[in-house]
Design a protein around this motif. Structure first.
Motif, PDB file in Angstrom:
ATOM      1  N   ARG A 227       0.811  -1.227   0.000  1.00 14.71           N
ATOM      2  CA  ARG A 227       0.000   0.000   0.000  1.00 14.71           C
ATOM      3  C   ARG A 227       0.846   1.280   0.000  1.00 14.71           C
ATOM      4  O   ARG A 227       0.533   2.229  -0.699  1.00 14.71           O
ATOM      5  N   THR A 228       1.891   1.321   0.818  1.00 12.38           N
ATOM      6  CA  THR A 228       2.647   2.578   0.937  1.00 12.38           C
ATOM      7  C   THR A 228       3.887   2.619   0.038  1.00 12.38           C
ATOM      8  O   THR A 228       4.705   3.523   0.159  1.00 12.38           O
ATOM      9  N   GLY A 229       4.024   1.614  -0.853  1.00  8.75           N
ATOM     10  CA  GLY A 229       5.149   1.664  -1.796  1.00  8.75           C
ATOM     11  C   GLY A 229       6.261   0.679  -1.492  1.00  8.75           C
ATOM     12  O   GLY A 229       7.266   0.646  -2.206  1.00  8.75           O
ATOM     13  N   SER A 230       6.088  -0.131  -0.452  1.00  6.76           N
ATOM     14  CA  SER A 230       6.981  -1.268  -0.213  1.00  6.76           C
ATOM     15  C   SER A 230       6.095  -2.369   0.362  1.00  6.76           C
ATOM     16  O   SER A 230       4.970  -2.090   0.779  1.00  6.76           O
ATOM     17  N   MET A 231       6.584  -3.603   0.365  1.00  5.68           N
ATOM     18  CA  MET A 231       5.716  -4.706   0.826  1.00  5.68           C
ATOM     19  C   MET A 231       5.106  -4.345   2.183  1.00  5.68           C
ATOM     20  O   MET A 231       3.912  -4.487   2.389  1.00  5.68           O
ATOM     21  N   PHE A 232       5.972  -3.827   3.090  1.00  4.70           N
ATOM     22  CA  PHE A 232       5.481  -3.352   4.392  1.00  4.70           C
ATOM     23  C   PHE A 232       6.048  -1.951   4.640  1.00  4.70           C
ATOM     24  O   PHE A 232       7.159  -1.642   4.206  1.00  4.70           O
ATOM     25  N   ALA A 233       5.289  -1.128   5.343  1.00  9.97           N
ATOM     26  CA  ALA A 233       5.743   0.247   5.599  1.00  9.97           C
ATOM     27  C   ALA A 233       6.957   0.282   6.520  1.00  9.97           C
ATOM     28  O   ALA A 233       7.726   1.246   6.493  1.00  9.97           O
ATOM     29  N   ILE A 234       7.158  -0.771   7.333  1.00 12.07           N
ATOM     30  CA  ILE A 234       8.353  -0.795   8.199  1.00 12.07           C
ATOM     31  C   ILE A 234       9.625  -0.678   7.372  1.00 12.07           C
ATOM     32  O   ILE A 234      10.615  -0.137   7.848  1.00 12.07           O
ATOM     33  N   GLU A 235       9.585  -1.155   6.115  1.00 16.49           N
ATOM     34  CA  GLU A 235      10.771  -1.047   5.258  1.00 16.49           C
ATOM     35  C   GLU A 235      11.061   0.422   4.954  1.00 16.49           C
ATOM     36  O   GLU A 235      12.211   0.843   4.901  1.00 16.49           O
ATOM     37  N   ARG A 236      10.019   1.208   4.743  1.00 16.71           N
ATOM     38  CA  ARG A 236      10.212   2.627   4.440  1.00 16.71           C
ATOM     39  C   ARG A 236      10.747   3.372   5.651  1.00 16.71           C
ATOM     40  O   ARG A 236      11.411   4.387   5.513  1.00 16.71           O
ATOM     41  N   TYR A 237      10.404   2.866   6.859  1.00 16.78           N
ATOM     42  CA  TYR A 237      10.864   3.522   8.084  1.00 16.78           C
ATOM     43  C   TYR A 237      12.153   2.900   8.622  1.00 16.78           C
ATOM     44  O   TYR A 237      12.728   3.405   9.588  1.00 16.78           O
ATOM     45  N   GLY A 238      12.585   1.788   8.013  1.00 11.00           N
ATOM     46  CA  GLY A 238      13.830   1.147   8.435  1.00 11.00           C
ATOM     47  C   GLY A 238      13.783   0.615   9.851  1.00 11.00           C
ATOM     48  O   GLY A 238      14.769   0.707  10.586  1.00 11.00           O
ATOM     49  N   ILE A 239      12.635   0.067  10.260  1.00 13.17           N
ATOM     50  CA  ILE A 239      12.546  -0.495  11.613  1.00 13.17           C
ATOM     51  C   ILE A 239      12.063  -1.948  11.556  1.00 13.17           C
ATOM     52  O   ILE A 239      11.425  -2.361  10.588  1.00 13.17           O
ATOM     53  N   VAL A 240      12.364  -2.683  12.601  1.00  9.14           N
ATOM     54  CA  VAL A 240      11.811  -4.028  12.784  1.00  9.14           C
ATOM     55  C   VAL A 240      11.164  -4.062  14.169  1.00  9.14           C
ATOM     56  O   VAL A 240      11.864  -4.000  15.179  1.00  9.14           O
ATOM     57  N   PRO A 241       9.838  -4.104  14.229  1.00  8.45           N
ATOM     58  CA  PRO A 241       9.167  -4.134  15.534  1.00  8.45           C
ATOM     59  C   PRO A 241       9.287  -5.526  16.170  1.00  8.45           C
ATOM     60  O   PRO A 241       9.809  -6.450  15.551  1.00  8.45           O
ATOM     61  N   ASP A 242       8.774  -5.659  17.373  1.00 13.24           N
ATOM     62  CA  ASP A 242       8.730  -6.975  18.013  1.00 13.24           C
ATOM     63  C   ASP A 242       7.542  -7.782  17.505  1.00 13.24           C
ATOM     64  O   ASP A 242       7.577  -9.007  17.481  1.00 13.24           O
ATOM     65  N   VAL A 243       6.467  -7.048  17.171  1.00 12.63           N
ATOM     66  CA  VAL A 243       5.238  -7.689  16.708  1.00 12.63           C
ATOM     67  C   VAL A 243       4.687  -6.873  15.539  1.00 12.63           C
ATOM     68  O   VAL A 243       4.654  -5.633  15.601  1.00 12.63           O
ATOM     69  N   LEU A 244       4.249  -7.577  14.491  1.00 14.72           N
ATOM     70  CA  LEU A 244       3.690  -6.904  13.312  1.00 14.72           C
ATOM     71  C   LEU A 244       2.318  -7.501  13.035  1.00 14.72           C
ATOM     72  O   LEU A 244       2.190  -8.718  12.885  1.00 14.72           O
ATOM     73  N   CYS A 245       1.294  -6.631  12.990  1.00 11.92           N
ATOM     74  CA  CYS A 245      -0.072  -7.101  12.745  1.00 11.92           C
ATOM     75  C   CYS A 245      -0.459  -6.865  11.295  1.00 11.92           C
ATOM     76  O   CYS A 245      -0.306  -5.755  10.774  1.00 11.92           O
ATOM     77  N   LEU A 246      -0.998  -7.906  10.662  1.00 11.83           N
ATOM     78  CA  LEU A 246      -1.372  -7.848   9.251  1.00 11.83           C
ATOM     79  C   LEU A 246      -2.794  -8.366   9.068  1.00 11.83           C
ATOM     80  O   LEU A 246      -3.278  -9.155   9.879  1.00 11.83           O
ATOM     81  N   ALA A 247      -3.449  -7.924   8.022  1.00 11.03           N
ATOM     82  CA  ALA A 247      -4.766  -8.477   7.668  1.00 11.03           C
ATOM     83  C   ALA A 247      -5.163  -7.902   6.302  1.00 11.03           C
ATOM     84  O   ALA A 247      -4.374  -7.935   5.367  1.00 11.03           O
ATOM     85  N   LYS A 248      -6.348  -7.350   6.212  1.00 11.00           N
ATOM     86  CA  LYS A 248      -6.916  -6.719   5.009  1.00 11.00           C
ATOM     87  C   LYS A 248      -6.504  -7.392   3.681  1.00 11.00           C
ATOM     88  O   LYS A 248      -7.158  -8.319   3.278  1.00 11.00           O
ATOM     89  N   SER A 249      -5.431  -6.966   3.032  1.00 11.39           N
ATOM     90  CA  SER A 249      -5.144  -7.482   1.686  1.00 11.39           C
ATOM     91  C   SER A 249      -4.328  -8.762   1.666  1.00 11.39           C
ATOM     92  O   SER A 249      -3.966  -9.240   0.594  1.00 11.39           O
TER      93      SER A 249
END
Ligand SMILES: *Cc1c(COP(=O)(O)O)cnc(C)c1O
Length: 387
Positions: A227-249
């Motif tokens: 949606r935001t131009g990379s598979m996940f927006a964390i890539e655009r922010y250069g972070i890796v969280p402890d937990v990542l929640c996914l759904a919708k698409s």
């Protein structure tokens, strides 16, 4: 169309604010109503249609799996689930290599909060103002929007959940304490008005969580899957969280959610969480096909290019009614100086279905397969609607 509306109205829960439109068919970024009128879809199933409508590869995968095996729970292992885990492990950061599969966004957040409380043995969650994390009881406590909670006793819902101002870096240090299990954040607030997080806020959130021993939960239910131009927006922010929640698409329109989490959370108590439909072979087959199609069609690049085209076009509209145009990738919005409702209606009359995001923001969440010509048409319709 009016008979469909009447038949629904006879039995609907009454909880949804519906538009008097029955949508019956879609193709790519186009939708048709029951009277045969065509629309450009900038609602995108509220974020569940990133891949576009009527994708044949996903449709075939669903049909094939349905004929073979649709139902099987996590009591057993599954060839499709094993395959999907492999796909997710390939596209997720290396540290997020454990996954719990569920059925929706709110369910992913519920699980994330439970995992955080079990892993840290701490009671509290910190969330952000204008954040949206779903509407079941636990997720709702983290969702801003006092109007959703009022009828339920407000903050008594999930005691100890605090909301801090979004993008106010100074607020993090005082809010995240040794009592905090997790801080939860969207990298672009969707429902809350299309507001990208500042990189400083996100980086500081990660730092404070780390020093206080709290977990960072990133809610990518809306921003995930290109949606935001990379598979996940964390890539655009250069972070890796402890937990990542996914759904919708995640599964090309089939209901599915996922919680990806770090091994550092440790072993969670067996049977402390589960879901009958979670990781069922039908949804897994759809997700494998959908993610494959997102990669084949390079939807991340589509979101960047069409998103830039849309934001540039919207910024070019001269109207005293516009306060600001914002966006990241193809998650775009226009904040107006007035209620957004009449503009959304005017867009619909001009053949574009758009979405609200708070009272004054018109949000555009089209399938990422939207064409350049369709984006131009959306811009022209918006200019006309705001003239
Ligand atoms: C839509 C959304 C949810 C809730 O997902 P549902 O599938 O509707 O429960 C949670 N978080 C974010 C950021 C969302 O956009």
């Amino acid at each position: 169309m009016s008979d469909i509306i009447a038949r629904e109205d006879a039995h609907t829960s009454g909880l949804y604010q519906k538009r008097a439109l029955a949508i019956v068919r879609g193709e790519g970024a186009r939708l048709w109503d029951a009277n045969g009128h065509e629309y450009i879809d900038c609602v995108g199933g509220q974020g569940s249609a990133n891949l576009g409508h009527g994708n044949a590869v996903v449709a075939d995968a669903i049909a094939t799996q349905a004929r073979s095996l649709a139902s099987s729970t996590e009591l057993f292992y599954s060839d499709r689930r094993a395959e999907l885990y492999g796909v997710l492990a390939r596209i997720l950061p290396r540290d997020l290599d454990r996954v719990f599969l569920c059925n929706s966004g709110t369910e992913a957040l519920e699980g994330a909060f439970k995992f955080a409380r079990m892993a840290t043995k701490r009671p509290r969650v910190v969330a952000t103002m204008r954040g949206f994390h779903g509407k079941t009881m636990g997720a709702l406590a983290a969702t801003w929007g006092p109007e959703y909670r009022e009828a339920l006793g407000g903050d008594a819902l999930f005691p100890g959940t605090a909301h801090i101002p979004f993008n106010k870096t100074e607020a993090l240090d005082a809010a995240i304490t040794p009592e905090t299990a997790a801080f939860v954040i969207e990298l672009v607030q969707g429902e809350g008005g299309v507001r990208p997080a500042s990189p400083e806020f996100v980086a500081e959130a990660g730092r404070v969580c780390k020093t206080r021993g709290a977990l960072l939960i990133v809610d990518e239910v809306q921003t995930g899957f290109c949606r935001t131009g990379s598979m996940f927006a964390i890539e655009r922010y250069g972070i890796v969280p402890d937990v990542l929640c996914l759904a919708k698409s995640i599964a090309g329109g089939v209901p599915m959610g996922a919680i990806a989490f770090a091994r550092s959370l440790g072993d969670l108590p067996k049977r402390s969480h589960s879901s009958t439909f979670g990781g069922n072979p039908l949804a897994c087959a759809a997700a494998i096909a959908a993610i494959g199609e997102m990669e084949r069609l390079d939807l991340a690049r589509c979101a960047r290019e069409r998103g830039e085209q849309l934001v540039d076009g919207l910024r070019g509209i001269e109207s005293p009614r516009i306060r600001e145009v914002r966006g990241l990738g193809l998650l775009c919005g226009i904040e107006l100086k007035e209620n957004a409702g009449p503009t959304i209606k005017a867009l619909q009359d001009r053949g574009v279905l758009a979405l609200g995001a708070g009272p004054t923001v018109v949000r555009y969440l089209p399938p990422l397969v939207i064409t350049a010509a369709q984006v131009d048409a959306v811009i022209a319709a918006t200019a006309a609607a705001l003239s």
